[in-house]
Write a protein that holds these residues in place. Structure first.
Motif, mmCIF file in Angstrom:
data_model
loop_
_atom_site.group_PDB
_atom_site.id
_atom_site.type_symbol
_atom_site.label_atom_id
_atom_site.label_comp_id
_atom_site.label_asym_id
_atom_site.label_seq_id
_atom_site.Cartn_x
_atom_site.Cartn_y
_atom_site.Cartn_z
ATOM 1 N N ILE A 32 0.878 -1.173 0.000
ATOM 2 C CA ILE A 32 0.000 0.000 0.000
ATOM 3 C C ILE A 32 0.913 1.220 0.000
ATOM 4 C CG2 ILE A 32 -1.743 1.303 1.282
ATOM 5 C CD1 ILE A 32 -2.603 -1.421 2.529
ATOM 6 N N TYR A 33 0.671 2.156 -0.901
ATOM 7 C CA TYR A 33 1.573 3.290 -1.096
ATOM 8 C C TYR A 33 0.963 4.560 -0.519
ATOM 9 C CZ TYR A 33 4.634 6.548 -3.642
ATOM 10 O OH TYR A 33 5.530 7.526 -3.980
ATOM 11 N N PRO A 34 1.599 5.168 0.485
ATOM 12 C CA PRO A 34 1.061 6.408 1.052
ATOM 13 C C PRO A 34 1.396 7.621 0.178
ATOM 14 C CG PRO A 34 2.575 5.265 2.563
ATOM 15 C CD PRO A 34 2.783 4.716 1.202
ATOM 16 N N ILE A 35 0.444 8.542 0.069
ATOM 17 C CA ILE A 35 0.635 9.760 -0.713
ATOM 18 C C ILE A 35 0.111 10.944 0.101
ATOM 19 C CG2 ILE A 35 0.014 11.008 -2.822
ATOM 20 C CD1 ILE A 35 -0.289 8.365 -4.249
ATOM 21 N N PHE A 36 0.886 12.051 0.087
ATOM 22 C CA PHE A 36 0.494 13.277 0.788
ATOM 23 C C PHE A 36 -0.048 14.286 -0.224
ATOM 24 C CE2 PHE A 36 3.757 11.301 3.376
ATOM 25 C CZ PHE A 36 3.204 11.361 4.655
ATOM 26 N N ALA A 67 2.102 6.464 -12.151
ATOM 27 C CA ALA A 67 3.264 5.657 -11.780
ATOM 28 C C ALA A 67 2.866 4.504 -10.870
ATOM 29 C CB ALA A 67 4.306 6.539 -11.099
ATOM 30 N N VAL A 68 1.916 4.752 -9.981
ATOM 31 C CA VAL A 68 1.427 3.682 -9.111
ATOM 32 C C VAL A 68 0.787 2.578 -9.942
ATOM 33 C CG1 VAL A 68 -0.204 3.092 -7.276
ATOM 34 C CG2 VAL A 68 1.090 5.222 -7.137
ATOM 35 N N VAL A 69 -0.083 2.968 -10.860
ATOM 36 C CA VAL A 69 -0.755 1.975 -11.709
ATOM 37 C C VAL A 69 0.267 1.191 -12.517
ATOM 38 C CG1 VAL A 69 -2.353 1.683 -13.644
ATOM 39 C CG2 VAL A 69 -2.905 3.301 -11.810
ATOM 40 N N GLN A 74 -1.557 -1.874 -6.039
ATOM 41 C CA GLN A 74 -3.007 -1.823 -6.229
ATOM 42 C C GLN A 74 -3.742 -0.902 -5.272
ATOM 43 O OE1 GLN A 74 -4.880 -5.710 -7.337
ATOM 44 N NE2 GLN A 74 -2.951 -6.549 -6.596
ATOM 45 N N SER A 75 -3.002 -0.270 -4.336
ATOM 46 C CA SER A 75 -3.695 0.529 -3.334
ATOM 47 C C SER A 75 -2.854 1.724 -2.918
ATOM 48 C CB SER A 75 -4.020 -0.333 -2.114
ATOM 49 O OG SER A 75 -4.677 0.420 -1.123
ATOM 50 N N VAL A 76 -3.537 2.855 -2.676
ATOM 51 C CA VAL A 76 -2.889 4.052 -2.138
ATOM 52 C C VAL A 76 -3.585 4.458 -0.853
ATOM 53 C CG1 VAL A 76 -2.048 4.885 -4.361
ATOM 54 C CG2 VAL A 76 -4.318 5.594 -3.565
ATOM 55 N N LEU A 77 -2.817 5.041 0.055
ATOM 56 C CA LEU A 77 -3.329 5.572 1.309
ATOM 57 C C LEU A 77 -3.132 7.078 1.269
ATOM 58 C CD1 LEU A 77 -4.276 5.388 4.280
ATOM 59 C CD2 LEU A 77 -1.922 4.810 4.904
ATOM 60 N N LEU A 78 -4.234 7.839 1.343
ATOM 61 C CA LEU A 78 -4.172 9.283 1.176
ATOM 62 C C LEU A 78 -4.129 10.000 2.524
ATOM 63 C CD1 LEU A 78 -6.763 9.847 -1.711
ATOM 64 C CD2 LEU A 78 -4.274 9.564 -1.871
ATOM 65 N N PHE A 79 -3.127 10.881 2.662
ATOM 66 C CA PHE A 79 -3.013 11.776 3.805
ATOM 67 C C PHE A 79 -3.170 13.208 3.300
ATOM 68 C CE2 PHE A 79 -0.524 8.088 5.162
ATOM 69 C CZ PHE A 79 -1.038 7.869 6.431
ATOM 70 N N GLY A 80 -3.906 14.013 4.043
ATOM 71 C CA GLY A 80 -4.161 15.382 3.621
ATOM 72 C C GLY A 80 -3.390 16.404 4.425
ATOM 73 N N VAL A 114 -7.434 0.772 -5.301
ATOM 74 C CA VAL A 114 -8.104 0.804 -3.999
ATOM 75 C C VAL A 114 -7.619 2.052 -3.265
ATOM 76 C CG1 VAL A 114 -8.388 -0.354 -1.777
ATOM 77 C CG2 VAL A 114 -8.311 -1.697 -3.896
ATOM 78 N N VAL A 115 -8.542 2.953 -2.969
ATOM 79 C CA VAL A 115 -8.208 4.196 -2.273
ATOM 80 C C VAL A 115 -8.556 4.045 -0.796
ATOM 81 C CG1 VAL A 115 -8.684 6.658 -2.040
ATOM 82 C CG2 VAL A 115 -8.510 5.619 -4.318
#
Length: 331
Positions: A32-36, A67-69, A74-80, A114-115
């Motif tokens: 799972i890839y975290p993104i800010f 790039a993730v795709v 298959q999944s990203v974790l969103l931080f705001g 998957v978000v």
């Protein structure tokens, strides 16, 4: 001359033999890839304490999602990182909040991804804590008020589900948070949205770079009244059990590297999918050592992630995800 009956090296003799008997297989599907994400325009700003990790405004986010795709993750974790903060974290549950807007964009660009939405208040409150602050007028003591905080976390989770989040990931460690969010999602018609609970979250020194990234450092005190003491493992079992009983669909241990024993114990005691969070300082220490030529980054990262999976993790949240997926392909 006598020989041992057992020669364990026989099965290590060639790469093919070693691959044939490998017990723990790390794949891109584990990550799972975290993104800010942040408000503003034309922002792709590297986080100084996390080389290779950036803040993205929405107009610069699509290439990262592409790039993730392409990586197969298959999944990203969103931080705001919101534009405004206040005492009750209003931006966290705003219909047009940054995570909500980013979720809509990601689902538009890559509906198959998957978000996962991080559900907390700390990045949105002006005091940097994960809940509402109660000030005792007699003593002047400030504490996190558990139950009023739950109501705001429920609003946040519902707004994230409305925006299209596939999984809600509450990270606040308030007592009863899974039950409150599960009931709120169900009542709002989102009974099919799973909860990935930060079930066992320690008050760890390994979060330093993340707080730099999320702009979420507490403005007073610390989080030791709601995050766990690193010395405790039986307490971790009680936390995990409570979340299971309250309706969690997935459990998490955070951090991972210094808590592999906790991962193993949670895995052995509960049958829900288990997530390990390979946290910011774990990432940054490898990056710093690699930049100095002290370690082989590829080898250390893949060994570390394999260790987390071997300890019991079904999924691993990691900032190394895109690099690790490339290395697993042999690139």
């Amino acid at each position: 001359m006598s020989y041992p009956i057992t020669r364990l090296r026989r099965l290590r003799r060639t790469p093919a033999l070693r691959q044939l008997v490998k017990e723990t297989i790390l794949t891109v599907n584990d990550f799972i890839y975290p993104i800010f994400v942040t408000h503003g325009t034309d922002i792709k700003a590297e986080i100084p304490s996390m080389p290779g990790v950036h803040h993205f405004s929405l107009d610069r986010l699509k290439p990262e999602i592409d790039a993730v795709v392409a990586s197969g993750v298959q999944s990203v974790l969103l931080f705001g990182v919101p534009a405004t903060k206040d005492a009750v974290g209003t931006s966290a549950y705003d219909h047009n909040g940054i995570v909500q807007e980013a979720t809509r964009k990601v689902k538009e660009w890559a509906p198959e991804l998957v978000v996962i939405a991080d559900t907390c208040l700390c990045a949105y409150t002006d005091h940097g804590h994960c809940g509402v602050i109660h000030h005792d007028p007699k003593t002047g003591y400030a504490e996190i008020d558990n139950d009023p905080s739950l109501a705001l976390l429920v609003k946040t989770a519902i707004s994230q589900a409305e925006a299209g989040a596939d999984i809600i990931a509450p990270s606040n460690m308030m007592d009863g948070f899974v039950h409150a969010i599960r009931a709120g999602l169900d009542e709002a018609g989102y009974e099919n949205i799973p909860i990935m609970s930060y079930s066992v979250k320690y008050a760890s020194a390994f979060y330093g770079p993340f707080r730099d990234a999320a702009h979420s450092t507490p403005q007073f005190g610390d989080r030791k009244t709601y995050q766990m003491d690193p010395a405790n493992i039986r307490e971790a079992m009680r936390e995990a059990e409570a979340d299971v009983l309250e309706g969690a669909d997935m459990l998490m241990v955070k951090p991972a590297l210094a808590y592999l024993d906790v991962l193993r114990m949670v895995k052995e005691n509960f049958d829900l999918p288990l997530v390990a969070y390979n946290v910011s300082a774990e990432y940054s220490m490898v990056k710093a050592a690699a930049a100095n030529g002290w370690v082989d980054e590829r080898a250390v990262v893949l060994e570390t992630l394999t260790g987390m999976k071997r300890a019991g993790a079904d999924l691993i949240i990691t900032y190394h995800a895109l690099d690790a997926s490339k290395w697993l392909r042999g690139e």
